[in-house]
Scaffold this motif. Sequence first.
Motif, PDB file in Angstrom:
ATOM      1  N   TYR A 254     -18.988 -17.330 -39.015  1.00 39.14           N
ATOM      2  CA  TYR A 254     -19.927 -16.351 -38.475  1.00 39.14           C
ATOM      3  C   TYR A 254     -21.217 -16.343 -39.300  1.00 39.14           C
ATOM      4  CZ  TYR A 254     -21.587 -11.871 -36.674  1.00 39.14           C
ATOM      5  OH  TYR A 254     -22.327 -10.879 -36.105  1.00 39.14           O
ATOM      6  N   LEU A 255     -21.079 -16.377 -40.640  1.00 35.04           N
ATOM      7  CA  LEU A 255     -22.257 -16.389 -41.513  1.00 35.04           C
ATOM      8  C   LEU A 255     -23.050 -17.677 -41.352  1.00 35.04           C
ATOM      9  CD1 LEU A 255     -20.767 -14.812 -44.770  1.00 35.04           C
ATOM     10  CD2 LEU A 255     -22.270 -13.729 -43.093  1.00 35.04           C
ATOM     11  N   ASP A 256     -22.362 -18.791 -41.105  1.00 36.78           N
ATOM     12  CA  ASP A 256     -23.069 -20.048 -40.860  1.00 36.78           C
ATOM     13  C   ASP A 256     -23.928 -19.952 -39.599  1.00 36.78           C
ATOM     14  OD1 ASP A 256     -22.019 -21.221 -43.100  1.00 36.78           O
ATOM     15  OD2 ASP A 256     -20.357 -22.201 -42.044  1.00 36.78           O
ATOM     16  N   ASN A 257     -23.386 -19.281 -38.568  1.00 40.89           N
ATOM     17  CA  ASN A 257     -24.170 -19.096 -37.344  1.00 40.89           C
ATOM     18  C   ASN A 257     -25.399 -18.228 -37.604  1.00 40.89           C
ATOM     19  OD1 ASN A 257     -22.435 -20.626 -35.780  1.00 40.89           O
ATOM     20  ND2 ASN A 257     -21.157 -18.893 -35.211  1.00 40.89           N
ATOM     21  N   ILE A 258     -25.204 -17.156 -38.416  1.00 39.83           N
ATOM     22  CA  ILE A 258     -26.338 -16.297 -38.740  1.00 39.83           C
ATOM     23  C   ILE A 258     -27.380 -17.079 -39.541  1.00 39.83           C
ATOM     24  CG2 ILE A 258     -27.054 -14.206 -39.944  1.00 39.83           C
ATOM     25  CD1 ILE A 258     -25.450 -13.742 -37.384  1.00 39.83           C
ATOM     26  N   ARG A 259     -26.909 -17.902 -40.494  1.00 47.70           N
ATOM     27  CA  ARG A 259     -27.840 -18.720 -41.271  1.00 47.70           C
ATOM     28  C   ARG A 259     -28.608 -19.673 -40.376  1.00 47.70           C
ATOM     29  NH1 ARG A 259     -27.526 -23.646 -42.430  1.00 47.70           N
ATOM     30  NH2 ARG A 259     -25.336 -23.744 -41.803  1.00 47.70           N
TER      31      ARG A 259
ATOM     32  N   ILE B  52     -26.619  -6.682 -37.323  1.00 39.44           N
ATOM     33  CA  ILE B  52     -25.774  -7.511 -38.186  1.00 39.44           C
ATOM     34  C   ILE B  52     -26.573  -8.082 -39.359  1.00 39.44           C
ATOM     35  CG2 ILE B  52     -24.170  -8.113 -36.348  1.00 39.44           C
ATOM     36  CD1 ILE B  52     -25.586 -10.796 -36.096  1.00 39.44           C
ATOM     37  N   PHE B  53     -27.911  -7.959 -39.305  1.00 38.00           N
ATOM     38  CA  PHE B  53     -28.739  -8.421 -40.422  1.00 38.00           C
ATOM     39  C   PHE B  53     -30.016  -7.602 -40.423  1.00 38.00           C
ATOM     40  CE2 PHE B  53     -31.874 -11.041 -42.575  1.00 38.00           C
ATOM     41  CZ  PHE B  53     -31.176 -11.535 -43.660  1.00 38.00           C
ATOM     42  N   SER B  54     -30.368  -7.085 -41.579  1.00 43.66           N
ATOM     43  CA  SER B  54     -31.599  -6.296 -41.718  1.00 43.66           C
ATOM     44  C   SER B  54     -32.053  -6.414 -43.166  1.00 43.66           C
ATOM     45  CB  SER B  54     -31.342  -4.830 -41.328  1.00 43.66           C
ATOM     46  OG  SER B  54     -32.521  -4.060 -41.460  1.00 43.66           O
ATOM     47  N   GLU B  55     -32.821  -7.481 -43.445  1.00 42.26           N
ATOM     48  CA  GLU B  55     -33.216  -7.773 -44.818  1.00 42.26           C
ATOM     49  C   GLU B  55     -34.586  -8.448 -44.851  1.00 42.26           C
ATOM     50  OE1 GLU B  55     -31.659  -6.869 -47.467  1.00 42.26           O
ATOM     51  OE2 GLU B  55     -29.713  -6.237 -46.630  1.00 42.26           O
ATOM     52  N   TRP B  56     -35.062  -8.646 -46.055  1.00 38.93           N
ATOM     53  CA  TRP B  56     -36.299  -9.376 -46.315  1.00 38.93           C
ATOM     54  C   TRP B  56     -35.970 -10.831 -46.595  1.00 38.93           C
ATOM     55  CZ3 TRP B  56     -41.580  -9.310 -46.661  1.00 38.93           C
ATOM     56  CH2 TRP B  56     -42.179 -10.299 -47.445  1.00 38.93           C
ATOM     57  N   THR B  57     -36.766 -11.750 -46.017  1.00 41.94           N
ATOM     58  CA  THR B  57     -36.662 -13.172 -46.341  1.00 41.94           C
ATOM     59  C   THR B  57     -38.043 -13.670 -46.712  1.00 41.94           C
ATOM     60  OG1 THR B  57     -37.043 -13.932 -44.069  1.00 41.94           O
ATOM     61  CG2 THR B  57     -34.769 -13.465 -44.699  1.00 41.94           C
ATOM     62  N   ALA B  58     -38.091 -14.634 -47.609  1.00 40.61           N
ATOM     63  CA  ALA B  58     -39.380 -15.112 -48.099  1.00 40.61           C
ATOM     64  C   ALA B  58     -40.197 -15.781 -46.999  1.00 40.61           C
ATOM     65  CB  ALA B  58     -39.160 -16.084 -49.264  1.00 40.61           C
TER      66      ALA B  58
END
Length: 289
Positions: A102-107, A210-216
């Motif tokens: 699941y995390l691989d799909n999100i990545r 399912i994801f709520s963050e900062w990315t560079a």
Amino acid sequence: MAKKRKKRKEIKRKLLHKYRLVILNESTFEEKISFKLSRLNVFVTGSLLMIALIGLTILLIAFTPLREYIPGYSSTRLKKQATELTYKTDSLVRTLNYTNKYLDNIRMVLKGDIENNEVNRDSLFQQFKIDPASIDLTPTRQDSILRAEVALEDKYNLFERNTDKKSMVLFPPITGSVTMAFDAEQKHYAVDVVAPMDTPVKAAANGTVIFSEWTAETGYVIILEHEDGLLTVYKHNGSLAKSQGDVVRGGEVIASVGNTGEFSTGPHLHFELWDNGNPINPLDFIDFN
């Protein structure tokens, strides 16, 4: 023969010869208890006592916790715990593998990458393909009517009729001008919609964050998971209004338009639509004007 007979009689006499076991008072020599015994009685009684002792020991070992103190025997409770731990470990491994996939799909969604699959699924059914030349492909009247109905359908229906997915209405996250459309060849699996700074960004449908963050690279990013394996991705936001695990309704504000991340060239929303790990063109289902 006479000697053997005589010897047998002597053994029998010794076995049956009576003896008297007396218990006396040491001071007065008064007789307290006396027993009449013979060698045969002592042998039989001793044998029975030994058998009883062995049987009692076996019962104690078989049906009481005392067997746990005997080297070589393991505790039933420990065996049960070991079995339960084995099942739990197996379940945890399965859950961990599922979570990693699941995390691989999100990545993959975050990076906008599509992994090449070496196995072509169509080739698996190559032997079952039918030669079109052997089939009469002239459309029937019913087929022509069906084609006309499909052509008149609203183009913003999320899924076609020939799929088994439930119909879902998608709301436009924002309204504005599309400056860059979906282009799979250029690996741009999204549409870029220009809007004023801090314009509210809304959820395209009911779902879970399912994801709520900062990315560079893409700044503030929020990803929603919807039913039937659908994901919506919102990148380059100025701020986020929801956190991971929140449940949102379609049309609810989840972020604001911004200009964050290394890849951003101005205030806009980078919006992606993924169906079971495959990117699809949002313009086929949402009108941003």
